[in-house]
Design an enzyme around this catalytic site. Sequence first.
Site, PDB file in Angstrom:
ATOM      1  N   GLU A  40       0.841  -1.206   0.000  1.00 56.51           N
ATOM      2  CA  GLU A  40       0.000   0.000   0.000  1.00 56.51           C
ATOM      3  C   GLU A  40       0.874   1.252   0.000  1.00 56.51           C
ATOM      4  O   GLU A  40       1.665   1.466   0.918  1.00 56.51           O
ATOM      5  CB  GLU A  40      -0.903  -0.003   1.239  1.00 56.51           C
ATOM      6  CG  GLU A  40      -1.707   1.275   1.377  1.00 56.51           C
ATOM      7  CD  GLU A  40      -2.432   1.383   2.714  1.00 56.51           C
ATOM      8  OE1 GLU A  40      -2.678   0.339   3.357  1.00 56.51           O
ATOM      9  OE2 GLU A  40      -2.733   2.510   3.134  1.00 56.51           O
ATOM     10  N   ARG A  44      -0.025  10.466   0.249  1.00 60.74           N
ATOM     11  CA  ARG A  44       0.229  11.579   1.171  1.00 60.74           C
ATOM     12  C   ARG A  44       1.420  12.410   0.744  1.00 60.74           C
ATOM     13  O   ARG A  44       1.792  13.354   1.441  1.00 60.74           O
ATOM     14  CB  ARG A  44       0.542  11.036   2.578  1.00 60.74           C
ATOM     15  CG  ARG A  44      -0.595  10.312   3.210  1.00 60.74           C
ATOM     16  CD  ARG A  44      -0.210   9.878   4.612  1.00 60.74           C
ATOM     17  NE  ARG A  44      -1.013   8.737   4.978  1.00 60.74           N
ATOM     18  CZ  ARG A  44      -0.820   7.995   6.051  1.00 60.74           C
ATOM     19  NH1 ARG A  44       0.157   8.275   6.880  1.00 60.74           N
ATOM     20  NH2 ARG A  44      -1.595   6.976   6.306  1.00 60.74           N
ATOM     21  N   THR A  68      -4.713   5.847   1.839  1.00 59.61           N
ATOM     22  CA  THR A  68      -5.107   7.209   2.213  1.00 59.61           C
ATOM     23  C   THR A  68      -6.012   7.844   1.164  1.00 59.61           C
ATOM     24  O   THR A  68      -5.914   9.045   0.878  1.00 59.61           O
ATOM     25  CB  THR A  68      -3.881   8.110   2.514  1.00 59.61           C
ATOM     26  OG1 THR A  68      -2.877   7.346   3.209  1.00 59.61           O
ATOM     27  CG2 THR A  68      -4.272   9.259   3.446  1.00 59.61           C
ATOM     28  N   LYS A 128     -11.021  -2.242   6.535  1.00 53.98           N
ATOM     29  CA  LYS A 128      -9.873  -1.867   7.358  1.00 53.98           C
ATOM     30  C   LYS A 128     -10.421  -1.397   8.709  1.00 53.98           C
ATOM     31  O   LYS A 128     -11.362  -0.600   8.745  1.00 53.98           O
ATOM     32  CB  LYS A 128      -9.108  -0.753   6.644  1.00 53.98           C
ATOM     33  CG  LYS A 128      -8.160   0.065   7.502  1.00 53.98           C
ATOM     34  CD  LYS A 128      -7.218   0.875   6.637  1.00 53.98           C
ATOM     35  CE  LYS A 128      -6.820   2.185   7.283  1.00 53.98           C
ATOM     36  NZ  LYS A 128      -5.605   2.756   6.686  1.00 53.98           N
TER      37      LYS A 128
END
Length: 210
Positions: A40, A44, A68, A128
């Site tokens: 992943e 960001r 994110t 998640k």
Amino acid sequence: MNAEEICRLAPVIPVLTIRDARLAAPLARALSAGGLRALEVTLRTPAALEAIRAMAAAAPDAVVGAGTLTRPDQVAQAVEAGARFGVSPGATPALMEAARAAGLPLLPGVATPSEAMAAMERGFTTLKFFPAEVNGGVAALSAWAAPLAGLKFCPTGGITRANARDYLALSNVLCVGGSWVAPADLVAAEDWRAITRLAAEAAALRPAAA
Ligand code: 3PG
């Protein structure tokens, strides 16, 4: 592959925040060599999309995803960069619909049973649990197993080599996510051998639910 299948690829999904896209390819190869196949890359940093592209090209055995995701428009950017799954800290209806429309497997982030049920109502059954440690950790997720039967989780947030095993012992946990397998100092030092060692140690963990 759907989200559940991606979560079954390996017991740990490394959560990678990449500042220098030139380090993405060797990082992906180091993690993949250790046996971690789902990676992943958090959206960001300005380098994130380029990093996803580089990782997908450099490590064909790896399944690279975008993390994110906080806005629906990021889904198209992630897909365009070659992301094969998405991860979000939350579970907004717009984000879930954007992912579904794009055919991008998504791990929506949830922290309460109501959020988990809302995601389930939209057909998302692999979620998640975030941020795992501050939301009750192993004890909370264990308490969710019976009433929220049918849901599987990738807890993330505060997971370390010390507590990963406890999460992976739960019947509703397929894998865990965490940044500890690629610490920023080892990435900056380009110590790929150390990262492969951490990845191999993580890959050797055995989820009870797998
Ligand atoms: C994050 O948001 O950065 C991920 O949840 C990873 O969290 P961690 O750094 O606690 O593993």
